[in-house]
Enzyme design. Structure first.
Site, mmCIF file in Angstrom:
data_model
loop_
_atom_site.group_PDB
_atom_site.id
_atom_site.type_symbol
_atom_site.label_atom_id
_atom_site.label_comp_id
_atom_site.label_asym_id
_atom_site.label_seq_id
_atom_site.Cartn_x
_atom_site.Cartn_y
_atom_site.Cartn_z
ATOM 1 C CE LYS A 118 7.265 -1.789 -4.258
ATOM 2 N NZ LYS A 118 7.354 -3.190 -5.109
ATOM 3 C CG HIS A 138 13.791 4.686 -5.733
ATOM 4 N ND1 HIS A 138 13.425 5.289 -4.656
ATOM 5 C CD2 HIS A 138 13.291 3.406 -5.290
ATOM 6 C CE1 HIS A 138 12.586 4.648 -3.561
ATOM 7 N NE2 HIS A 138 12.650 3.583 -3.952
ATOM 8 C CE LYS A 173 10.506 7.543 -0.874
ATOM 9 N NZ LYS A 173 9.905 6.318 -0.124
ATOM 10 C CB ALA A 226 -0.978 -0.081 1.316
ATOM 11 C CG ASP A 256 11.499 -6.335 -7.965
ATOM 12 O OD1 ASP A 256 10.556 -6.704 -6.928
ATOM 13 O OD2 ASP A 256 12.552 -6.336 -7.552
ATOM 14 C CB SER A 257 11.805 -0.601 -5.705
ATOM 15 O OG SER A 257 10.747 -0.822 -4.910
ATOM 16 N N GLY A 309 9.398 1.339 4.630
ATOM 17 C CA GLY A 309 10.913 0.425 4.328
ATOM 18 C C GLY A 309 11.995 1.060 5.298
#
Ligand code: ITT
Length: 225
Positions: A12, A181, A176, A10, A68-69, A154
């Site tokens: 992401k 990324h 952010k 959630a 994917d990170s 994270g």
């Protein structure tokens, strides 16, 4: 525009939603409990992003985006990398993952290059089980000495992006989501979206002519409208 993102994370989803902005409605897999967990058996972010995008786009119509990170730490030879979500075991908490990582770099001086780290994100876009494109974003920084801040998720409390003193978890979300990324990968994806929409609906490259994303407009029976 409606986007399906192949994630059950959630945090992401929220970031992707904020980065895309209010013109897009982002949906994740919450409404699709029938889609089972996808095994991330790849050896790179790209492979895992593709695996997730392919698996979900076989089940849902239209364009599907998978993210994917993870975090790559110099002193750890790039770990946790693709194992970021599972670094301290499958059911560990963010706190436990952070504690493990900090313990592994405890002897590395604050100013050492070995404390350098980067977040990497690969987005894969697929339709009907076929990958159409991938996009990568990277943000460079270093590992803080202790967790700081409460925003994000994270490893955010221990990641200090270059150019800042604060961790990602101390910086406002808008900051952010402007430099991350994920933001960088999404901006690359956004630039190609009209073309991808066109290809997805048989309009060919260029999105069916004109600007915008005509192939994605008006009631398409698709994940990306
Ligand atoms: P999905 O596969 O369902 O998308 P996931 O959390 O398992 O969710 P990944 O396999 O891509 O996703 O693992 C990403 C992990 O990397 C994530 O759980 C965090 O621990 C870390 N990570 C990725 N992006 C991050 C960010 O922006 N801030 C902090 N940690 C991040």
């Amino acid at each position: 525009m409606q986007l399906i993102v192949a994630t059950r994370n959630a945090h992401k989803t929220r970031e992707i939603e904020q980065i895309f902005g209010s013109a897009s409605a982002v949906r994740d897999l919450t409404a699709h409990p029938e889609i089972s967990e996808i095994t991330e058996s790849g050896t790179s972010f790209e492979e895992n992003a593709k695996l997730k995008a392919i698996a979900v786009s076989k089940k849902l119509p239209g364009l599907v985006i998978a993210d994917d990170s993870g975090l790559e730490v110099q002193a750890l030879g790039g770990a946790p990398g693709i194992q970021s979500a599972r670094y301290a075991g499958a059911n560990a908490s963010d706190k436990e993952r952070i504690a493990k990582l900090l313990s592994r770099v405890a002897n590395v001086e604050a100013k050492s290059d070995q404390r350098r780290a980067r977040f990497r994100c690969v987005l894969a876009v697929a339709r009907d089980g076929q990958v159409l494109a991938t996009f990568e974003g990277v943000v460079e920084g270093k590992i803080a000495e202790r967790p700081r801040g409460s925003h994000g998720f994270g490893y955010d409390p221990i990641f200090i992006p270059d150019g800042f003193e604060e961790t990602f978890a101390e910086l406002p979300e808008e900051v952010k989501n402007n430099i991350s990324h994920r933001a960088k990968a999404i901006r690359k994806l956004q630039a190609k979206l009209p073309t991808l929409c066109g290809e997805a609906y048989g309009f060919g490259a260029g999105g069916g002519g004109g600007g915008g994303a005509p192939g994605c407009a008006a009631g398409a029976p698709a994940a990306l409208i």
